[in-house]
Scaffold this motif. Structure first.
Motif, PDB file in Angstrom:
ATOM      1  N   ARG A 489       0.827  -1.214   0.000  1.00 59.54           N
ATOM      2  CA  ARG A 489       0.000   0.000   0.000  1.00 59.54           C
ATOM      3  C   ARG A 489       0.858   1.261   0.000  1.00 59.54           C
ATOM      4  NH1 ARG A 489      -5.482  -0.255   1.593  1.00 59.54           N
ATOM      5  NH2 ARG A 489      -6.240  -2.380   1.972  1.00 59.54           N
ATOM      6  N   ALA A 494       0.081   5.027  -0.633  1.00 56.44           N
ATOM      7  CA  ALA A 494      -0.702   5.269   0.577  1.00 56.44           C
ATOM      8  C   ALA A 494       0.117   6.094   1.571  1.00 56.44           C
ATOM      9  CB  ALA A 494      -1.115   3.942   1.212  1.00 56.44           C
ATOM     10  N   THR A 495      -0.514   7.053   2.202  1.00 56.96           N
ATOM     11  CA  THR A 495       0.158   7.894   3.197  1.00 56.96           C
ATOM     12  C   THR A 495       0.096   7.217   4.569  1.00 56.96           C
ATOM     13  OG1 THR A 495      -1.842   9.111   3.767  1.00 56.96           O
ATOM     14  CG2 THR A 495      -0.536   9.946   1.915  1.00 56.96           C
ATOM     15  N   ASP A 498      -3.326   7.217   5.870  1.00 56.50           N
ATOM     16  CA  ASP A 498      -4.159   6.154   5.305  1.00 56.50           C
ATOM     17  C   ASP A 498      -3.957   4.841   6.059  1.00 56.50           C
ATOM     18  OD1 ASP A 498      -5.151   7.851   3.351  1.00 56.50           O
ATOM     19  OD2 ASP A 498      -3.534   7.380   1.942  1.00 56.50           O
TER      20      ASP A 498
END
Length: 578
Positions: A489, A494-495, A498
């Motif tokens: 992810r 994705a941060t 997230d």
């Protein structure tokens, strides 16, 4: 004989008395009450609730242990697959895991028994005398055997499911994968266990919240008098030496004078059955010409016989008329005071002062109402002040028993040692009993709710801690097992926020599911506590809202720690591991 047989005999006796004395014995019965009910009847519900709280905490512990065993079994899939490949059958692997959980449970039981010796001493220290025969409670062989047996039994029962789940092995796939991907096994079971833990914790927190509110509201009740700065004691005159009214009145008059001479004493009074000391007298009351004694029109009221200055010393306000004086004695017109509930119920639209009432003592006693005083809680702070009539002891010295109350300008407990010598100065043969600061006596009336709130609060705190640990453990294990997914992810953009949200949403879903189940259980179970509550309903919306918010908040904190750890994964390192 059996209780039923004895009750039948007493019913016959009561019926005969009713026939012989229809005026005084009409409708009277003689009910038999088991002695056990006398001792424990007042705390039976409390003890069952505490027993239920202990059971819920035990179940939460068992759910936590089952969760840990499921996770441990999942992490040992490769080892168990190897054992199976070397010839171990599924029953053999199940017995291995099962015996491990039983050993752990036995060790925990022994540890718990060791702690319980200190816990029992602590319980006796904080127990305010509301649990009957608490001083006789010991950790004997029966109690220790029961505790150890419960530990082993729960270990066996809650270790069985993880053992069966972990022993179910697909040998080929496990050996080929080397144990990777094992984390998904048992995931639903672990989630269900966490939901159950949250639900049970919610029920205990609701119960503790309701009892804490009850204790708080009882403490804020105005008893109707001022116990601070007063000292009380009991004096019961022997009828053999004080067999006339003059002797009894003379003794208590001299005693008040002698006690009033003690330095630090501002006022002295005597009365029968002081408020919140546990006793009382009731009788029938009539109104001459309107509500006659001996008819259906008569009504019931409490009555007390008191000395002059009783209301001033007790701090009971006078709202109408006058109080008693030394002039109110035998040979003068009979007088009485009533409380405000009496005035409101019997004389709602007229001035009660000057009215006459008829009191059923050993014979009908007619007295003129000369004053009205404020309501007093005589039996319990949680009750409603009933109808009360006060008579001057010098006119109606029917009791050889009186309680002394001293208003002091010093710490009341400092005068305890002076009471006995003062009584001896009046009569060297007369004992005095139960000398105590009045505030301590009043405090004991809320000791049972305080004790209940304390114990259930401790159980609820333990349950909440265990539920949060269970939630944290499930999410931590989930983070470890989904490390590769997190790496993918993050590699795809994705941060950290997230990733944190991914796991916190999982924790929040489990918590909300537990809250839903807990709400349904709490609405039903808290109704069993209705008799223990005061000033708060069993389904108080405020308590439910506060407890729900507390549980969600702590669950979010527990979810944030593993979620934040997942957000710190280095995707390069994580992906290289595979």
């Amino acid at each position: 004989v059996s209780i039923e047989a004895a009750q039948s005999e007493l019913d016959v006796i009561a019926a005969r008395l009713e026939q012989q004395y229809p005026e005084s014995n009409a409708t009277w019965r003689l009910p038999i009450v088991p002695l056990e009910n006398v001792f424990v009847g007042g705390v039976r519900t409390s003890l069952f609730i505490m027993w239920g709280a202990v059971g819920l905490v035990l179940l939460i512990v068992c759910a936590n242990v089952a969760n840990l065993l499921l996770a441990r079994g999942a992490s040992r899939r490769a080892e168990l697959a190897l054992r199976a490949a070397l010839g171990a059958s599924r029953p053999r692997i199940t017995r291995l895991l099962f015996s491990e959980s039983a050993v752990l449970a036995s060790i925990g039981g022994v540890g718990g028994i060791a702690v319980s010796f200190g816990a029992l001493r602590l319980l006796r220290a904080i127990e305010p005398g509301v649990v009957p025969r608490m001083d006789e409670v010991v950790l004997d062989g029966t109690a220790l055997g029961f505790a150890l047996g419960i530990s082993v039994l729960t270990g066996v029962i809650f270790g069985l499911l993880p053992a069966l789940a972990s022993s179910r092995i697909d040998l080929t796939s496990r050996l080929e994968s080397g144990g990777r991907g094992a984390g998904g096994s048992g995931g639903k079971a672990r989630n269900v266990l966490v939901v159950a833990e949250v639900a049970m914790s919610f029920v205990l927190l609701i119960g503790a919240g309701l009892l804490i509110q009850t204790f708080s509201r009882l403490q804020s009740v105005d008893p109707g008098f001022e116990p601070e700065g007063t000292l009380i004691a009991n004096v019961s005159l022997p009828v053999s030496r004080y067999d006339t009214e003059d002797l009894r009145v003379g003794f208590f008059t001299r005693l008040r004078e002698r006690l009033g001479a003690i330095p630090g004493v501002e006022g002295v009074a005597t009365g029968s059955y002081l408020p919140l000391t546990g006793g009382g007298n009731d009788t029938y009351i009539g109104i001459p010409g309107r509500l006659e004694l001996g008819t259906d029109q008569q009504f019931n009221s409490q009555f007390r016989v008191v000395s002059p200055d009783f209301f001033d010393v007790m701090g009971i306000p006078l709202s109408q008329g006058r109080s008693f004086t030394v002039a109110d004695r035998i040979g003068t017109p009979s007088v009485a005071l009533i409380n405000e509930p009496f005035a409101a119920a019997i004389f709602p639209d007229e001035n009660p002062v000057g009215q006459r009432i008829q009191i059923d003592l050993t014979e009908p006693h007619i007295a003129e109402i000369v004053g009205v005083v404020g309501p007093v809680h005589h039996y319990a702070l949680g009750g409603t002040p009933g109808l009360h009539v006060y008579l001057p002891y010098a006119q109606v010295p029917i009791h050889p028993y009186q309680q002394i109350v001293l208003r002091t300008s010093v710490e009341p407990s400092s005068l305890v040692s002076a009471i006995g010598p003062a009584v001896a100065d009046v009569d060297p043969l007369q004992p005095v009993a139960q000398v105590a600061a009045y505030r301590d006596v009043v405090g004991r009336t809320v000791s049972q709710p305080r004790f209940q709130a304390l114990l259930l609060g401790v159980f609820a705190a333990v349950a909440l801690t265990l539920a949060i640990i269970g939630l944290y453990g499930v999410l931590s294990y989930l983070v470890a097992q989904r490390a590769r997914e997190v790496g993918v992810r993050v590699a795809l953009g994705a941060t950290k926020l997230d990733v944190v949200g991914l796991f916190m949403r999982r924790g929040l879903r489990l918590t909300l599911a537990g809250l839903g189940v807990g709400l349904l259980a709490a609405f039903g179970l808290t109704r069993l506590m209705a008799n223990l509550l005061f000033g708060v309903g069993a389904t108080d919306a405020g308590t439910f809202a506060v407890v729900s918010g507390l549980l969600v908040l702590t669950a979010l904190v527990a979810s944030y720690v593993p979620a934040r750890r997942a957000a710190r994964f280095d995707p390069t390192t994580t992906l290289r591991q595979d």
